[in-house]
Design a protein around this motif. Structure first.
Motif, mmCIF file in Angstrom:
data_model
loop_
_atom_site.group_PDB
_atom_site.id
_atom_site.type_symbol
_atom_site.label_atom_id
_atom_site.label_comp_id
_atom_site.label_asym_id
_atom_site.label_seq_id
_atom_site.Cartn_x
_atom_site.Cartn_y
_atom_site.Cartn_z
ATOM 1 N N ALA A 106 35.793 29.248 35.988
ATOM 2 C CA ALA A 106 34.912 28.170 35.554
ATOM 3 C C ALA A 106 33.909 28.649 34.507
ATOM 4 C CB ALA A 106 34.170 27.586 36.763
ATOM 5 N N SER A 117 29.411 35.930 43.530
ATOM 6 C CA SER A 117 30.352 34.826 43.638
ATOM 7 C C SER A 117 30.968 34.524 42.270
ATOM 8 C CB SER A 117 29.649 33.581 44.173
ATOM 9 O OG SER A 117 30.548 32.494 44.270
ATOM 10 N N ARG A 160 33.410 31.668 40.428
ATOM 11 C CA ARG A 160 34.009 30.347 40.605
ATOM 12 C C ARG A 160 35.378 30.295 39.940
ATOM 13 N NH1 ARG A 160 31.495 24.568 41.465
ATOM 14 N NH2 ARG A 160 31.214 25.742 43.396
ATOM 15 N N ARG A 164 38.785 28.212 38.871
ATOM 16 C CA ARG A 164 39.236 26.872 38.487
ATOM 17 C C ARG A 164 40.762 26.882 38.556
ATOM 18 N NH1 ARG A 164 36.854 25.188 33.050
ATOM 19 N NH2 ARG A 164 35.047 24.638 34.343
ATOM 20 N N GLU A 200 38.402 23.689 42.030
ATOM 21 C CA GLU A 200 37.390 24.734 41.901
ATOM 22 C C GLU A 200 36.936 25.215 43.281
ATOM 23 O OE1 GLU A 200 34.107 23.974 39.355
ATOM 24 O OE2 GLU A 200 35.345 23.528 37.600
ATOM 25 N N PHE A 201 36.813 26.533 43.400
ATOM 26 C CA PHE A 201 36.298 27.115 44.632
ATOM 27 C C PHE A 201 35.690 28.473 44.299
ATOM 28 C CE2 PHE A 201 40.819 27.996 44.283
ATOM 29 C CZ PHE A 201 40.926 29.352 44.506
ATOM 30 N N ASP A 202 34.859 28.967 45.199
ATOM 31 C CA ASP A 202 34.113 30.200 44.960
ATOM 32 C C ASP A 202 34.659 31.345 45.804
ATOM 33 O OD1 ASP A 202 32.200 29.005 43.190
ATOM 34 O OD2 ASP A 202 31.278 28.062 44.950
ATOM 35 N N SER A 206 35.922 26.659 50.065
ATOM 36 C CA SER A 206 36.664 27.715 49.372
ATOM 37 C C SER A 206 37.649 28.401 50.305
ATOM 38 C CB SER A 206 35.687 28.731 48.783
ATOM 39 O OG SER A 206 34.832 28.127 47.840
#
Length: 295
Positions: A183, A240, A242, A244, A250-252, A279
């Motif tokens: 991201a 962290s 992120r 994509r 999207e998740f961390d 996530s």
């Protein structure tokens, strides 16, 4: 050593240690203002940052002595002097180490005409395969030498690439598909450039770094711009990132690298999700999908 580095908008031939030392010190000096270090500012300045004489004053050394260091001659200077300069410049621990390596390089280093292929021990590959998180191993040249299926699901299937293209820096700056997995690709690129500069400083006679830096300088304007900043970094630790993902959204993930013992220097790069988070659900979903064997 024959390599290419960037200074300003120019690409110059050779990762020359003295040039690197000079440009690094100038870049660190330029980011400090007199008021940042308790010095009076005397009117308008032609260049940003502290003057040489101001830095010398802060470090407690003579102007001539510091000027010689900034000209690239640090071999005869003590670690105490280099530490004083590092404190005056407010260097991080990573930057201090980089300064000392540039000023007093290991005289036992030898030039390597070509990279030696790195192979992951079968036991380490088995460890990767049994981890329940995305993980891969890189060598000091940032070549990806092993990974598990969850890493391929998150970052892309590196098995589809020629071995010479499985390099973190090359993917970051030359592969739109790899960049699209993040991201914040610009932030990732800055950190990768910093890791590359730190690793190259640790291996000044490795010709692989020469060709890699030359390739990235020629093909990526972003790399030229970031390389000119002279940032050094050991990468994200406990931070962290992120992701994509084209299918999972999207998740961390939290990045935790660790050194692998034995043989040539390698690092295990692991990414995990916070327990109970969205996530973690995304990772679980990716892990549950059936994938063709990567090997």
């Amino acid at each position: 050593m024959s390599s290419h580095v960037v200074s300003g908008d120019q690409v110059t031939s050779g990762l020359d240690r003295r040039t690197e030392l000079r440009e690094f010190l100038r870049s660190r000096r330029a980011r400090l203002r007199p008021e940042d270090v308790g010095l009076p500012s005397h009117g308008r300045r032609r260049v940003p940052g502290l003057r040489r004489e101001e830095l010398a004053q802060l470090a407690g050394v003579s102007y001539a002595y510091y000027a010689r260091l900034e000209q690239g001659y640090g071999d005869t200077m003590s670690v105490e002097v280099l530490d004083a300069v590092a404190r005056a410049l407010r260097l991080t621990e990573e930057e201090r180490g980089h300064l000392i390596r540039l000023a007093q390089p290991d005289r036992q280093s030898t030039t390597q005409a070509a990279p030696r292929p790195q192979r992951l021990r079968p036991t380490l590959q088995h460890l990767l395969d049994t981890l329940g998180v995305p993980a891969y191993a890189v060598d000091r040249r940032m070549d990806i030498v092993g990974w598990n299926r969850l890493a391929a699901a998150v970052f892309g299937d590196w098995a589809q690439l020629p071995p010479e293209e499985r390099n973190v820096a090359r993917l970051t700056f030359l592969s739109p598909e790899a960049r699209d997995r993040f991201a914040d690709p610009e932030g990732v690129a800055l950190r990768v450039a910093g890791v590359l500069r730190m690793n190259a400083g640790k291996s000044p006679d490795d010709s692989h770094f020469s060709s890699l830096i030359q390739e990235l300088s020629q093909k990526s304007e972003e790399f030229r711009r970031l390389w000119a900043r002279h940032e050094v970094s050991c990468g994200t630790i406990g931070e962290s990132v992120r992701i994509r993902h084209p299918l999972a959204g999207e998740f961390d993930l939290v990045h935790e690298p660790m050194a692998l013992p034995g043989g040539a220097p390698m690092r295990l790069m692991t990414y995990h999700a916070e327990p109970g988070s969205r996530s973690e659900e995304a990772l679980r979903m990716l892990a549950s999908w059936e994938m063709e064997p990567l090997r």
